[in-house]
Enzyme design. Sequence first.
Site, PDB file in Angstrom:
ATOM      1  N   HIS A  46      77.321  71.782   7.354  1.00  0.00           N
ATOM      2  CA  HIS A  46      78.143  71.656   8.445  1.00  0.00           C
ATOM      3  C   HIS A  46      77.869  72.105   9.570  1.00  0.00           C
ATOM      4  CE1 HIS A  46      79.758  75.322   6.704  1.00  0.00           C
ATOM      5  NE2 HIS A  46      80.774  75.380   7.585  1.00  0.00           N
ATOM      6  N   ASP A  50      78.203  79.966  12.057  1.00  0.00           N
ATOM      7  CA  ASP A  50      77.504  80.772  11.144  1.00  0.00           C
ATOM      8  C   ASP A  50      76.488  80.196  10.132  1.00  0.00           C
ATOM      9  OD1 ASP A  50      79.705  79.636  10.170  1.00  0.00           O
ATOM     10  OD2 ASP A  50      80.150  81.226   8.579  1.00  0.00           O
TER      11      ASP A  50
END
Length: 233
Positions: A46, A50
């Site tokens: 996704h 991060d």
Amino acid sequence: MTLEGTNTYLVGRGRELVVVDPGPADAAHLDRIAAAGDVALILITHRHPDHTDGIAGLVERTGAPVRAVSPEFCVGGDPLVDGEVIEVAGTRIEVVATPGHTADSVSFHLPDDGATGSMLTGDTILGQGTTIIAWPDGALRPYLASLHRLLDFPRAAVLPGHGPRRPNLRAVVYEYLAHRGERLEQVRAALAELGEDAGVEAVTDAVYSDIAPGVRPAAEASVRAQLDYLRGV
């Protein structure tokens, strides 16, 4: 940082590897990935930074194509398609769309990983605790549908985007569904007390009265998602 940081997975048999989620743009981290083998493909669960900030650095080091649901993160590869089977690095990877945490969230099923197979869940399921619904990109209705879809893989282990491996996907999904049900009941109770038009801040105060200030934004995002769900938005 979520839990201990972002998990990067190296998938494959032999020298050739698939990297799932490069993680942060940390030079030492990316160097270790590139040195682990011949990277044939980079997959993204996704859009959150991060998980994606290391894409450019890893492509520079390996020249590998990148595939994600969102075209903006693809480099030299097509967007992922729900249900497709990727055969690379001596292994099979089944693409399972699991929107909800974000609109572009996807999981990767590894049917040949051990006796039970495993599911790389990104942030749809974490190794500890529960995930947030990253409203407005994420939404609770598709998230609940994604959890129910993961019940189709009852024996798989969970390889999450953050935190440790969990041995039983079905058990974790039932925990998550129960947690979401409890939170929705708490929001319903808050609305009954505060009024059906109560705002996010008031409902957050009622439902998440004991949270630390640092996680308040995440709590408010979850409340927004719950209110949208209950109000049929």
